[in-house]
Write an enzyme that holds these catalytic residues in place. Structure first.
Site, PDB file in Angstrom:
ATOM      1  N   ARG A 101       0.896  -1.120  -0.003  1.00 20.83           N
ATOM      2  CA  ARG A 101      -0.098  -0.134   0.183  1.00 20.83           C
ATOM      3  C   ARG A 101       0.954   1.218   0.031  1.00 20.83           C
ATOM      4  O   ARG A 101       1.658   1.307   0.797  1.00 20.83           O
ATOM      5  CB  ARG A 101      -0.883   0.001   1.326  1.00 20.83           C
ATOM      6  CG  ARG A 101      -1.739   1.324   1.333  1.00 20.83           C
ATOM      7  CD  ARG A 101      -2.714   1.241   2.510  1.00 20.83           C
ATOM      8  NE  ARG A 101      -4.148   0.389   2.041  1.00 20.83           N
ATOM      9  CZ  ARG A 101      -5.224   0.561   2.500  1.00 20.83           C
ATOM     10  NH1 ARG A 101      -5.351   1.333   3.636  1.00 20.83           N
ATOM     11  NH2 ARG A 101      -6.202  -0.192   2.051  1.00 20.83           N
ATOM     12  N   HIS A 128      -7.454   0.479  -6.303  1.00 22.64           N
ATOM     13  CA  HIS A 128      -7.571  -0.145  -5.170  1.00 22.64           C
ATOM     14  C   HIS A 128      -8.207  -1.590  -5.738  1.00 22.64           C
ATOM     15  O   HIS A 128      -9.446  -1.705  -5.323  1.00 22.64           O
ATOM     16  CB  HIS A 128      -8.615   0.495  -3.945  1.00 22.64           C
ATOM     17  CG  HIS A 128      -8.544  -0.098  -2.730  1.00 22.64           C
ATOM     18  ND1 HIS A 128      -7.673  -1.133  -2.325  1.00 22.64           N
ATOM     19  CD2 HIS A 128      -9.099   0.030  -1.624  1.00 22.64           C
ATOM     20  CE1 HIS A 128      -7.677  -1.405  -1.167  1.00 22.64           C
ATOM     21  NE2 HIS A 128      -8.537  -0.709  -0.675  1.00 22.64           N
ATOM     22  N   GLN A 131     -10.136  -4.332  -3.362  1.00 22.73           N
ATOM     23  CA  GLN A 131     -11.235  -3.851  -2.835  1.00 22.73           C
ATOM     24  C   GLN A 131     -12.433  -4.097  -4.025  1.00 22.73           C
ATOM     25  O   GLN A 131     -13.455  -4.635  -3.788  1.00 22.73           O
ATOM     26  CB  GLN A 131     -11.297  -2.235  -2.900  1.00 22.73           C
ATOM     27  CG  GLN A 131     -12.570  -1.718  -2.180  1.00 22.73           C
ATOM     28  CD  GLN A 131     -13.046  -1.988  -0.708  1.00 22.73           C
ATOM     29  OE1 GLN A 131     -12.133  -1.544   0.043  1.00 22.73           O
ATOM     30  NE2 GLN A 131     -14.236  -2.274  -0.434  1.00 22.73           N
ATOM     31  N   ASP A 223     -17.682   6.720  -1.478  1.00 24.92           N
ATOM     32  CA  ASP A 223     -16.267   6.654  -0.449  1.00 24.92           C
ATOM     33  C   ASP A 223     -15.957   8.048  -0.077  1.00 24.92           C
ATOM     34  O   ASP A 223     -16.668   8.982  -0.467  1.00 24.92           O
ATOM     35  CB  ASP A 223     -15.166   6.262  -1.610  1.00 24.92           C
ATOM     36  CG  ASP A 223     -13.710   6.151  -0.835  1.00 24.92           C
ATOM     37  OD1 ASP A 223     -13.813   5.872   0.374  1.00 24.92           O
ATOM     38  OD2 ASP A 223     -12.788   6.091  -1.645  1.00 24.92           O
ATOM     39  N   CYS A 263     -16.584   1.193   0.739  1.00 22.96           N
ATOM     40  CA  CYS A 263     -15.502   0.600   1.015  1.00 22.96           C
ATOM     41  C   CYS A 263     -14.864   0.725   2.313  1.00 22.96           C
ATOM     42  O   CYS A 263     -14.219  -0.228   3.066  1.00 22.96           O
ATOM     43  CB  CYS A 263     -14.185   0.866   0.158  1.00 22.96           C
ATOM     44  SG  CYS A 263     -13.659   2.629   0.190  1.00 22.96           S
ATOM     45  N   ARG A 291     -13.408  -8.857   1.425  1.00 19.03           N
ATOM     46  CA  ARG A 291     -12.075  -8.612   1.280  1.00 19.03           C
ATOM     47  C   ARG A 291     -11.242  -9.753   1.824  1.00 19.03           C
ATOM     48  O   ARG A 291     -10.236 -10.168   1.091  1.00 19.03           O
ATOM     49  CB  ARG A 291     -11.709  -7.445   2.150  1.00 19.03           C
ATOM     50  CG  ARG A 291     -12.490  -6.116   1.770  1.00 19.03           C
ATOM     51  CD  ARG A 291     -12.178  -5.514   0.527  1.00 19.03           C
ATOM     52  NE  ARG A 291     -10.595  -5.437   0.369  1.00 19.03           N
ATOM     53  CZ  ARG A 291      -9.942  -4.230   0.961  1.00 19.03           C
ATOM     54  NH1 ARG A 291     -10.540  -3.488   1.532  1.00 19.03           N
ATOM     55  NH2 ARG A 291      -8.535  -4.461   0.624  1.00 19.03           N
TER      56      ARG A 291
HETATM   57  N1   CP Z   1     -11.440  -0.393   2.554  1.00 21.89           N
HETATM   58  C1   CP Z   1     -10.066  -0.579   3.003  1.00 21.89           C
HETATM   59  O1   CP Z   1      -9.251  -0.569   2.313  1.00 21.89           O
HETATM   60  O2   CP Z   1     -10.086  -0.076   4.212  1.00 21.89           O
HETATM   61  P1   CP Z   1      -8.746  -0.041   4.866  1.00 21.89           P
HETATM   62  O3   CP Z   1      -8.029   1.252   4.427  1.00 21.89           O
HETATM   63  O4   CP Z   1      -8.960   0.049   6.376  1.00 21.89           O
HETATM   64  O5   CP Z   1      -7.680  -1.036   4.807  1.00 21.89           O
HETATM   65  N1  NVA Z   2     -10.285   6.487  -1.228  1.00 25.63           N
HETATM   66  C1  NVA Z   2      -9.859   6.250   0.218  1.00 25.63           C
HETATM   67  C2  NVA Z   2     -10.048   4.561   0.336  1.00 25.63           C
HETATM   68  C3  NVA Z   2      -9.811   4.093   1.630  1.00 25.63           C
HETATM   69  C4  NVA Z   2      -9.958   2.501   1.712  1.00 25.63           C
HETATM   70  C5  NVA Z   2      -8.483   6.683   0.297  1.00 25.63           C
HETATM   71  O1  NVA Z   2      -7.690   6.436  -0.572  1.00 25.63           O
HETATM   72  O2  NVA Z   2      -8.047   6.944   1.234  1.00 25.63           O
END
Ligand code: CP
Ligand code: NVA
Length: 312
Positions: A101, A128, A131, A223, A263, A291
């Protein structure tokens, strides 16, 4: 040859359908896969915070019989203490895969280009993809066939929206991104989605009116308005996105059977109201559970048995 899971666009429509089907198998017959990662270790590198992605990869790798090593930015300071190239060259000597990440999508691409083991994108500023696989498993469980369904994303044309749009195009699901002017998904994503939809017949659109977009929707998805790394734009974004809240009024325009999806994490009172996220139409906890199953499928396909999903 290894294959990475960096973008939905890198995989064919057939392969993405296989990922969803394999996720379902992971959910219904977990015991069948419980030893598939025996003796293998996977690095989980997170530059940003996470609840769901961190926990579900960790638990999923354990359930597949493997072992995970979590490395936060304060542990390895990717790109600062050591270059991405050098981190990659070390990790490939010990590990069977990397889950990553990052802020910049390019960091994920660079890590993958510099190592012989598969890299899974666990969220970047661009996509993502994990997801999206879990979410389409959730839609399939609740609505059955994914084709001829109207999936409406309301809010920011961000990383999650990009992956969902590409996934919809690959699965044959009609998709509308309802965003404020200037917050549409990037042109490149729209182009990739349009290309993919030629094969599946999915209708992919951008709209700037959440009300017209929501009409007769099968899924309303939202989101956060301020993604990780955009904290400096918070005030402006709260103003720009004010009319893009998913509330009861917006949900009432969708089909009665419509699902509400997010998400998570949710900023209740901003992009969604309590009465929507806590309603019977909301499937957000199913998304979180799924997930786990979909990431097990991704790890299994890339590391344990690549021939299963890649036909080699
Ligand atoms: N939806 C998601 O990726 O959650 P986190 O940021 O908590 O991993
Ligand atoms: N769009 C959000 C998603 C988190 C899972 C971010 O990138 O923070």
């Amino acid at each position: 040859m290894k294959k990475d899971f960096l973008s939905i666009a890198d995989w064919s429509s057939q392969e993405m359908k296989q990922f969803v089907d394999l996720s379902m198998k992971m959910k219904t017959q977990p015991e069948k896969y419980s030893n598939s990662l025996k003796g293998k270790s996977v690095a989980l590198i997170f530059e940003k915070q996470s609840l769901r992605t961190h926990v579900t990869f960790d638990v999923g790798i354990y359930q597949l019989g493997g072992h995970s090593v979590y490395l936060s930015q304060s542990d390895i300071s990717l790109g600062k203490r050591e270059s991405i190239h050098d981190v990659a060259k070390n990790l490939e000597r010990w590990m069977s895969g990397v889950v990553l990440r990052t802020y910049a999508h390019q960091s994920c691409v660079d890590m993958a280009a510099n190592m012989k083991i598969p890299v899974v994108n666990a969220l970047t500023d661009y996509e993502h993809p994990c997801q999206a696989v879990g979410d389409f498993l959730t839609v399939k469980e609740h609505l059955g066939d994914l084709e001829k369904k109207k999936f409406v994303f309301v809010g920011d044309g961000n990383n999650v929206c990009n992956s969902l749009m590409l996934m919809a195009a690959k699965m044959g699901t009609d998709f509308v991104a309802a965003t404020p002017q200037g917050y549409e998904p990037p042109k490149e994503v729209l182009k990739l989605a349009a290309e993919a939809s030629k094969e599946t017949g999915a209708v992919i659109k951008v709209d700037h009116d959440p009300k017209s977009a929501a009409r007769d929707a099968d899924v309303i998805y939202t989101d956060v308005w301020v993604s990780m790394g955009q904290e400096g734009e918070r005030e402006e974004r709260l103003r720009v996105f004010r009319d893009f809240q998913v509330n009861r009024q917006l949900m009432s325009l969708a089909k009665k059977s419509a699902l509400f999806m997010h998400c998570l994490p949710a900023h209740r009172g901003e992009e969604v109201t309590d009465d929507v996220i806590d309603s019977k139409q909301s499937v957000v906890w199913d998304e979180s559970e799924n997930r786990l199953h979909s990431q097990k499928a991704i790890i299994y396909a890339l590391i344990a048995a690549p021939e299963d999903i890649m036909g080699r």
